[in-house]
Scaffold this active site. Structure first.
Site, PDB file in Angstrom:
ATOM      1  N   GLY A  52      48.709  41.264  -0.854  1.00  0.00           N
ATOM      2  CA  GLY A  52      47.670  42.358  -0.762  1.00  0.00           C
ATOM      3  C   GLY A  52      46.587  42.290   0.227  1.00  0.00           C
ATOM      4  O   GLY A  52      46.788  41.930   1.269  1.00  0.00           O
TER       5      GLY A  52
ATOM      6  N   TYR B 272      35.287  44.313 -15.489  1.00  0.00           N
ATOM      7  CA  TYR B 272      35.613  44.181 -14.145  1.00  0.00           C
ATOM      8  C   TYR B 272      34.454  44.479 -13.210  1.00  0.00           C
ATOM      9  O   TYR B 272      33.981  43.865 -12.090  1.00  0.00           O
ATOM     10  CB  TYR B 272      36.951  44.783 -13.619  1.00  0.00           C
TER      11      TYR B 272
HETATM   12  N1  LIG Z   1      43.725  46.918  -4.431  1.00  0.00           N
HETATM   13  C1  LIG Z   1      42.773  47.606  -4.782  1.00  0.00           C
HETATM   14  O1  LIG Z   1      42.787  48.942  -4.931  1.00  0.00           O
HETATM   15  C2  LIG Z   1      41.190  46.910  -4.939  1.00  0.00           C
HETATM   16  C3  LIG Z   1      39.974  47.632  -4.796  1.00  0.00           C
HETATM   17  C4  LIG Z   1      38.985  46.872  -4.836  1.00  0.00           C
HETATM   18  C5  LIG Z   1      38.772  45.480  -4.954  1.00  0.00           C
HETATM   19  N2  LIG Z   1      40.028  44.799  -5.006  1.00  0.00           N
HETATM   20  C6  LIG Z   1      39.907  43.411  -5.083  1.00  0.00           C
HETATM   21  O2  LIG Z   1      40.495  42.998  -3.926  1.00  0.00           O
HETATM   22  C7  LIG Z   1      40.979  41.512  -4.378  1.00  0.00           C
HETATM   23  C8  LIG Z   1      42.478  41.390  -3.931  1.00  0.00           C
HETATM   24  O3  LIG Z   1      43.287  42.393  -4.724  1.00  0.00           O
HETATM   25  P1  LIG Z   1      44.564  42.926  -4.326  1.00  0.00           P
HETATM   26  O4  LIG Z   1      44.598  44.166  -4.816  1.00  0.00           O
HETATM   27  O5  LIG Z   1      44.918  42.375  -3.043  1.00  0.00           O
HETATM   28  O6  LIG Z   1      45.478  42.296  -5.575  1.00  0.00           O
HETATM   29  P2  LIG Z   1      46.877  41.288  -5.504  1.00  0.00           P
HETATM   30  O7  LIG Z   1      47.748  41.824  -4.284  1.00  0.00           O
HETATM   31  O8  LIG Z   1      47.414  41.120  -6.920  1.00  0.00           O
HETATM   32  O9  LIG Z   1      46.295  39.858  -5.060  1.00  0.00           O
HETATM   33  C9  LIG Z   1      45.553  38.917  -5.635  1.00  0.00           C
HETATM   34  C10 LIG Z   1      45.730  37.729  -5.246  1.00  0.00           C
HETATM   35  O10 LIG Z   1      44.640  36.860  -5.900  1.00  0.00           O
HETATM   36  C11 LIG Z   1      45.425  35.635  -6.241  1.00  0.00           C
HETATM   37  N3  LIG Z   1      44.830  35.006  -7.478  1.00  0.00           N
HETATM   38  C12 LIG Z   1      44.705  35.895  -8.747  1.00  0.00           C
HETATM   39  N4  LIG Z   1      44.367  34.967  -9.636  1.00  0.00           N
HETATM   40  C13 LIG Z   1      44.133  33.696  -8.736  1.00  0.00           C
HETATM   41  C14 LIG Z   1      43.831  32.165  -9.421  1.00  0.00           C
HETATM   42  N5  LIG Z   1      43.555  31.946 -10.826  1.00  0.00           N
HETATM   43  N6  LIG Z   1      43.923  31.492  -8.557  1.00  0.00           N
HETATM   44  C15 LIG Z   1      44.185  31.542  -7.437  1.00  0.00           C
HETATM   45  N7  LIG Z   1      44.569  32.701  -6.854  1.00  0.00           N
HETATM   46  C16 LIG Z   1      44.775  33.611  -7.802  1.00  0.00           C
HETATM   47  C17 LIG Z   1      46.722  35.972  -6.204  1.00  0.00           C
HETATM   48  O11 LIG Z   1      47.650  35.086  -6.037  1.00  0.00           O
HETATM   49  P3  LIG Z   1      48.663  34.253  -7.335  1.00  0.00           P
HETATM   50  O12 LIG Z   1      48.988  35.467  -8.003  1.00  0.00           O
HETATM   51  O13 LIG Z   1      49.761  33.580  -6.493  1.00  0.00           O
HETATM   52  O14 LIG Z   1      47.770  33.311  -8.076  1.00  0.00           O
HETATM   53  C18 LIG Z   1      46.904  37.098  -5.141  1.00  0.00           C
HETATM   54  O15 LIG Z   1      47.101  36.101  -3.940  1.00  0.00           O
HETATM   55  C19 LIG Z   1      40.754  41.290  -5.819  1.00  0.00           C
HETATM   56  O16 LIG Z   1      39.181  40.631  -5.890  1.00  0.00           O
HETATM   57  C20 LIG Z   1      40.250  42.404  -6.409  1.00  0.00           C
HETATM   58  O17 LIG Z   1      39.534  42.713  -7.354  1.00  0.00           O
HETATM   59  C21 LIG Z   1      41.127  45.341  -4.885  1.00  0.00           C
END
Ligand SMILES: NC(=O)c1ccc[n+]([C@@H]2O[C@H](COP(=O)([O-])OP(=O)(O)OC[C@H]3O[C@@H](n4cnc5c(N)ncnc54)[C@H](OP(=O)(O)O)[C@@H]3O)[C@@H](O)[C@H]2O)c1
Length: 250
Positions: free
Chosen positions: A17, A150
């Protein structure tokens, strides 16, 4: 133009992501370094996309000993680190009426505590003058159903950019935070059944003032700016990269 030429970066959650979007934009601008996650399959596929100047490190950001190894191993491979992106995180769904202590700790460990210790454990291996980039969420600014904890964790992360910048003034390390709005990432897979995905994403897009949801590259390009000297006068700042969804009505 290679705005991050030879800069060494560590991106937590760089195997999916938004984190992968950031890593790809960093790579395009000449950076090298490490992506960090737990899923061996996506770590391998992502590092293959990134090419020879990146390594994948399998580590859990909620474990302090894992974090220590991440920065030690990266510095041994590439030299001192210039840019840290504390991006790993995940939505935690529940209300004050339903979340028990274990769920509270789990949500806070990942979305807040890990950010603090990612930065603390990186510091001995960072160059003075480096850049720390945190990832917030528009859920820090608006109360969405079931996202109380969150949102609270992300509000604290937005504060940490100011606090870290203040703490690190003597080393000229700047910390800033990017606040994404709804962004098209595999995080959707955790909450939405596959057959409803298209309709749900369209519904989100229709609600966005700009008419679309974000792409990881939108966040990646902003991260390049914050990692580079172009943002050298910015510290403790929050950049909303949200298609207008936080403050504009539609
Ligand atoms: N997508 C949205 O709409 C959105 C909006 C606002 C903010 N965000 C923020 O953006 C960030 C990335 O989110 P995303 O949407 O890209 O989600 P995603 O595609 O689910 O990616 C999350 C990433 O975090 C890693 N991760 C989770 N728990 C972990 C742990 N304990 N240790 C190491 N790595 C860990 C995962 O890797 P593994 O699974 O391999 O551990 C994955 O690479 C997050 O902080 C999220 O809160 C997202």
């Amino acid at each position: 133009m290679e705005r991050l030429k030879n800069k060494v970066a560590v991106i937590t959650g760089g195997n999916s992501g938004i984190g992968l979007g950031i890593a790809l934009e960093f790579r395009n601008e000449g950076a090298k370094g490490a992506i960090v996650g737990r899923n061996a399959e996506t770590l391998a596929s992502s590092v293959a996309q990134l090419g020879d100047n990146f390594i994948a490190i399998n580590a859990d950001v909620t474990k302090l000993t894992d974090l220590e190894s991440v920065f030690k191993d990266t510095a041994e491979k590439f030299g001192k680190i210039d840019v840290i992106v504390a991006n790993a995180g995940a939505g935690a769904v529940g209300t004050v009426a339903t979340f028990d202590e274990a769920a509270f700790d789990q949500a806070m460990d990942l979305n807040l505590k890990s950010v603090y210790f990612t930065v603390q454990k990186a510091l001995p291996y960072m160059n003075d003058g480096g850049s720390i980039i945190l990832i917030g969420s528009n859920a820090a600014h608006r109360a969405y159903a079931n996202f109380t904890l969150y949102g609270a964790a992300k509000a604290a992360v937005i504060y940490l950019a100011k606090g870290f910048s203040s703490d690190l003034l003597d080393r000229k390390i700047r910390a800033n935070v990017i606040t994404p709005g709804t962004t098209d990432t595999p995080a959707f897979d955790k909450f939405v059944p596959a057959e409803q995905m298209e309709a749900v994403k369209k519904q989100f897009a229709d609600q966005m003032p700009i008419g679309r949801i974000g792409q990881p590259a939108d966040i990646g390009k902003t991260a390049v700016f914050l990692a580079s000297d172009d943002s050298s006068f910015m510290l403790g700042a929050e950049l909303l990269v949200d298609g207008g969804m936080t403050y504009l009505s539609k």
